[in-house]
Design an enzyme around this catalytic site. Structure first.
Site, PDB file in Angstrom:
ATOM      1  N   GLY A  54      -1.668   4.903 -41.760  1.00 30.19           N
ATOM      2  CA  GLY A  54      -2.155   4.499 -40.031  1.00 30.19           C
ATOM      3  C   GLY A  54      -2.354   2.950 -39.846  1.00 30.19           C
ATOM      4  O   GLY A  54      -1.303   1.842 -40.555  1.00 30.19           O
ATOM      5  N   CYS A  81       3.052   5.363 -46.285  1.00 29.10           N
ATOM      6  CA  CYS A  81       3.093   3.955 -45.670  1.00 29.10           C
ATOM      7  C   CYS A  81       1.740   3.799 -45.779  1.00 29.10           C
ATOM      8  O   CYS A  81       1.186   3.430 -46.872  1.00 29.10           O
ATOM      9  CB  CYS A  81       3.016   4.673 -44.166  1.00 29.10           C
ATOM     10  SG  CYS A  81       3.203   3.078 -42.819  1.00 29.10           S
ATOM     11  N   TYR A  82       0.646   3.805 -45.497  1.00 27.52           N
ATOM     12  CA  TYR A  82      -1.175   3.036 -45.995  1.00 27.52           C
ATOM     13  C   TYR A  82      -1.454   3.972 -47.140  1.00 27.52           C
ATOM     14  O   TYR A  82      -1.681   3.063 -47.128  1.00 27.52           O
ATOM     15  CB  TYR A  82      -1.474   3.645 -44.304  1.00 27.52           C
ATOM     16  CG  TYR A  82      -3.713   2.994 -44.686  1.00 27.52           C
ATOM     17  CD1 TYR A  82      -3.327   1.811 -44.312  1.00 27.52           C
ATOM     18  CD2 TYR A  82      -4.305   3.659 -45.077  1.00 27.52           C
ATOM     19  CE1 TYR A  82      -5.185   1.167 -44.192  1.00 27.52           C
ATOM     20  CE2 TYR A  82      -5.664   3.298 -45.546  1.00 27.52           C
ATOM     21  CZ  TYR A  82      -5.530   1.990 -45.101  1.00 27.52           C
ATOM     22  OH  TYR A  82      -6.993   1.369 -45.194  1.00 27.52           O
ATOM     23  N   HIS A 168       8.790   7.114 -43.588  1.00 23.79           N
ATOM     24  CA  HIS A 168       7.938   8.252 -42.706  1.00 23.79           C
ATOM     25  C   HIS A 168       8.922   9.373 -43.182  1.00 23.79           C
ATOM     26  O   HIS A 168       9.591   9.692 -42.269  1.00 23.79           O
ATOM     27  CB  HIS A 168       7.047   7.837 -41.825  1.00 23.79           C
ATOM     28  CG  HIS A 168       6.019   7.123 -41.206  1.00 23.79           C
ATOM     29  ND1 HIS A 168       4.726   7.402 -41.573  1.00 23.79           N
ATOM     30  CD2 HIS A 168       6.147   5.941 -41.112  1.00 23.79           C
ATOM     31  CE1 HIS A 168       4.234   6.160 -41.128  1.00 23.79           C
ATOM     32  NE2 HIS A 168       5.182   5.401 -40.986  1.00 23.79           N
ATOM     33  N   GLU A 170       8.342  12.516 -42.060  1.00 23.16           N
ATOM     34  CA  GLU A 170       8.193  13.349 -41.447  1.00 23.16           C
ATOM     35  C   GLU A 170       7.699  13.602 -40.221  1.00 23.16           C
ATOM     36  O   GLU A 170       8.539  14.906 -39.129  1.00 23.16           O
ATOM     37  CB  GLU A 170       6.207  13.119 -41.112  1.00 23.16           C
ATOM     38  CG  GLU A 170       5.041  11.837 -40.081  1.00 23.16           C
ATOM     39  CD  GLU A 170       5.009  10.890 -40.886  1.00 23.16           C
ATOM     40  OE1 GLU A 170       5.650  11.351 -42.608  1.00 23.16           O
ATOM     41  OE2 GLU A 170       4.039  10.083 -40.820  1.00 23.16           O
ATOM     42  N   ASP A 226      -1.554  30.068 -24.199  1.00 22.93           N
ATOM     43  CA  ASP A 226      -2.888  29.782 -25.326  1.00 22.93           C
ATOM     44  C   ASP A 226      -3.360  31.687 -24.733  1.00 22.93           C
ATOM     45  O   ASP A 226      -4.130  32.594 -25.360  1.00 22.93           O
ATOM     46  CB  ASP A 226      -3.338  28.708 -25.249  1.00 22.93           C
ATOM     47  CG  ASP A 226      -2.495  27.631 -25.221  1.00 22.93           C
ATOM     48  OD1 ASP A 226      -1.104  27.426 -25.100  1.00 22.93           O
ATOM     49  OD2 ASP A 226      -2.988  26.985 -24.600  1.00 22.93           O
ATOM     50  N   LYS A 368       0.897  24.336 -30.425  1.00 23.15           N
ATOM     51  CA  LYS A 368       1.391  24.760 -29.588  1.00 23.15           C
ATOM     52  C   LYS A 368       2.483  25.470 -29.448  1.00 23.15           C
ATOM     53  O   LYS A 368       2.448  27.047 -29.528  1.00 23.15           O
ATOM     54  CB  LYS A 368       1.744  23.745 -28.048  1.00 23.15           C
ATOM     55  CG  LYS A 368       2.059  24.462 -27.213  1.00 23.15           C
ATOM     56  CD  LYS A 368       1.177  24.499 -26.649  1.00 23.15           C
ATOM     57  CE  LYS A 368       1.502  25.476 -24.669  1.00 23.15           C
ATOM     58  NZ  LYS A 368      -0.037  25.723 -24.153  1.00 23.15           N
TER      59      LYS A 368
END
Ligand code: XMP
Length: 512
Positions: A54, A81-82, A168, A170, A226, A368
């Site tokens: 964050g 992180c945060y 990070h 990710e 979609d 998506k």
């Protein structure tokens, strides 16, 4: 019983990315607000908790906090992180403001190659992005990794199963980040990673059958991924009780109506009704040049047409929408709040409540790329799943100025050439959208010995992950040259082609 991981969002721009990585590992997860109490979180029944990064500093008064009972819940926790800083602060360690932030690549030395670093090298490239850092760990924790400038780059308490990483895992710039997340989910939290698309289909089918009982469900099919996947999923659940309505608004691309009709009658037969409302849309657009006005007119006519058709369907109590997970998260993001309306988006996913239907939103848990996978699993044909995104207001926002049948005709021909040439090239897969825009500008040219005075076509070819940001694509000159030559030679009314080299932001993808 579904295995669920909960991601507590502290406002990181990467929170959604964490969720995607976790799901790619086969673990269903939900992003929840960091202000939830331990008992709120307990209702989701998570088997593991991840604290996101964050933009705030735990050292500032009023910075995003966590219910201490979450940390004491006994659930395995990974703070990123945060998240690592918050764990440190709350459990009695110390966090300090770095003299200067650390942003970008770094290499960590792994001090403990067990737990979250199991099976990985002792030296790993990672991506850092932080101002503060952990100075001393809470009791019970040990330092698992460090770098020269960040002595505490990862921490862990094996007894409490609480871990934290300063970097990070990710992002793609942390090459073994996925393995670190998998170690946490599988080795530490003991999850099995059994969340698959076929399981999602089974669960959804069951739920749709229960929810709709014996009544009919209407799907507004746009031909996009979609709404097509929604229709296919509902068809799988309730077959002939699903009625798909496709509105031909006259603003579609070359042969688009025929293609949709053929997909849903031959490749993937559904109960589909195609409504020819071309005249109605074009009449309403007469004399309209302002982009927002165009969007509003199109939205309004769409609702009128749709309402009329829906009323003809008996026993219809439900309307299916293609709402996706990012739409759900955006509406309650910690960074949320009012943002300026750049464009009033119109798509079939936004039909108003006054239509009087109960909503079914079977994709609202999916990203998506997961919708594409779901479409494949349901057996929708690649020619549908590989289509580029196309805006609800269609070609109207690509004809700059007044939309007329003639203008649409010119644009359709030029656009088809762009698509054909791009599809032939090896770049097709890296491209988010490639299309033509018709400018209301005439310039002088010469063809044979004749002077011409005709319109300009702009080419818009962009790469993007989600349409939120985009880069113009450095398409090789020979392909651009071929597209330009073909448009000028084959499309009457165009004598010049230009290439749009703007990124989003500050430009947008569509011109209107
Ligand atoms: P912009 O132009 O805002 O577009 O950068 C971002 C992405 O959204 C698509 N787009 C729309 N999609 N209804 C839609 O369903 C709309 O009204 C609409 N306007 C833009 C655009 O094609 C791009 O992929």
């Amino acid at each position: 019983m579904r295995e669920i991981a909960a991601i507590l969002d502290f406002g990181s721009q990467y929170t959604q990315l964490i969720a995607r990585r976790v799901r790619e590992a086969g673990v269903y997860c939900e992003i929840v607000d960091h202000t939830l109490t331990a008992s709120d979180i307990e209702k989701i029944k998570p088997r593991a908790i991840i604290l996101s990064g964050g933009p705030s500093s735990v050292l500032d008064a009023g910075s995003p906090d966590i219910d201490p009972a979450v940390l004491a819940s006994g659930l395995p926790i990974l703070g990123i992180c945060y998240g690592i800083q918050l764990i440190t602060k709350k459990l009695g360690g110390a966090v300090i403001r770095g003299t200067r932030g650390e942003y970008g690549p770094a290499t960590i030395d792994v001090l403990d190659p067990q737990t979250i670093f199991h099976g990985l090298d002792r030296s790993l490239d990672v991506w850092m992005s932080h101002g503060d850092q952990v100075e001393s760990v809470p009791s019970g924790f040990s330092v698992l990794a460090s770098t020269d400038s960040c002595p505490v780059a990862a921490i862990g308490d094996d007894d409490r199963r609480i871990y934290g990483v300063q970097f990070h895992p990710e992002v793609v710039h942390t090459p073994f980040g996925t393995e670190i997340l998998r170690n946490f989910l599988f080795r530490i939290a003991g999850l099995s990673g059994d969340w698959t698309m076929s399981r999602f289909i089974e669960e959804s089918v069951e739920k749709i059958r229960r929810q709709t009982d014996r009544s009919t469900v209407i799907c507004a099919l746009s031909g996009g991924i979609d709404s097509s996947v929604v229709a296919a999923l509902i068809d799988r659940a309730i077959g002939h009780r699903m009625k798909a309505i496709f509105v031909d608004n006259g603003l579609l691309r070359k042969r688009e109506v025929e293609e949709i009709r053929s997909i849903f009658t031959e490749d993937y037969p559904l109960d589909i009704t195609v409504i020819d409302a071309r005249r109605e849309f074009l009449d309403a657009l007469k004399g309209v040049t302002d982009p927002e006005e165009k969007r509003k007119v199109i939205g309004k006519v769409f609702i009128d047409v749709f309402r009329r058709e829906a009323e003809k369907v008996s026993d219809a109590h439900f309307l299916a929408q293609g709402t996706l997970y990012p739409d759900v998260i955006e509406s309650r993001s910690v960074r949320g709040g009012p943002s300026a309306t750049i464009k009033s988006h119109h798509n079939v996913g936004g039909l108003p409540k006054e239509l009087g239907f109960e909503l079914i939103e079977p994709l609202k848990e999916l990203f998506k790329d997961e919708v594409r996978r779901l479409g494949r699993e349901l057996g929708l044909p690649p020619r549908l799943l590989e289509r580029m995104p196309f805006p609800g207001p269609g070609l109207a926002v690509r004809v700059i100025g007044e939309v007329t049948e003639d203008n649409l005709g010119v644009l359709r021909k030029a656009d088809a050439i762009v698509k054909e040439e791009i599809r032939k090239s090896e770049h097709y897969r890296d491209i988010w959208q490639a299309f033509a825009v018709l400018l209301p500008v005439r310039t002088v040219g010469v063809m044979g010995d004749e002077r011409t005075y005709a319109n300009v076509i702009a080419l818009r070819i962009v790469a993007s992950q989600d349409g939120m940001t985009a880069d113009w694509v450095k398409v090789p000159y020979d392909i651009l040259g071929r597209i330009s030559a073909r448009i000028i030679n084959e499309v009457r009314g165009v004598n010049r082609v230009v290439y749009d080299i703007s990124s989003k932001p500050p430009s947008t993808i569509e011109w209107e």
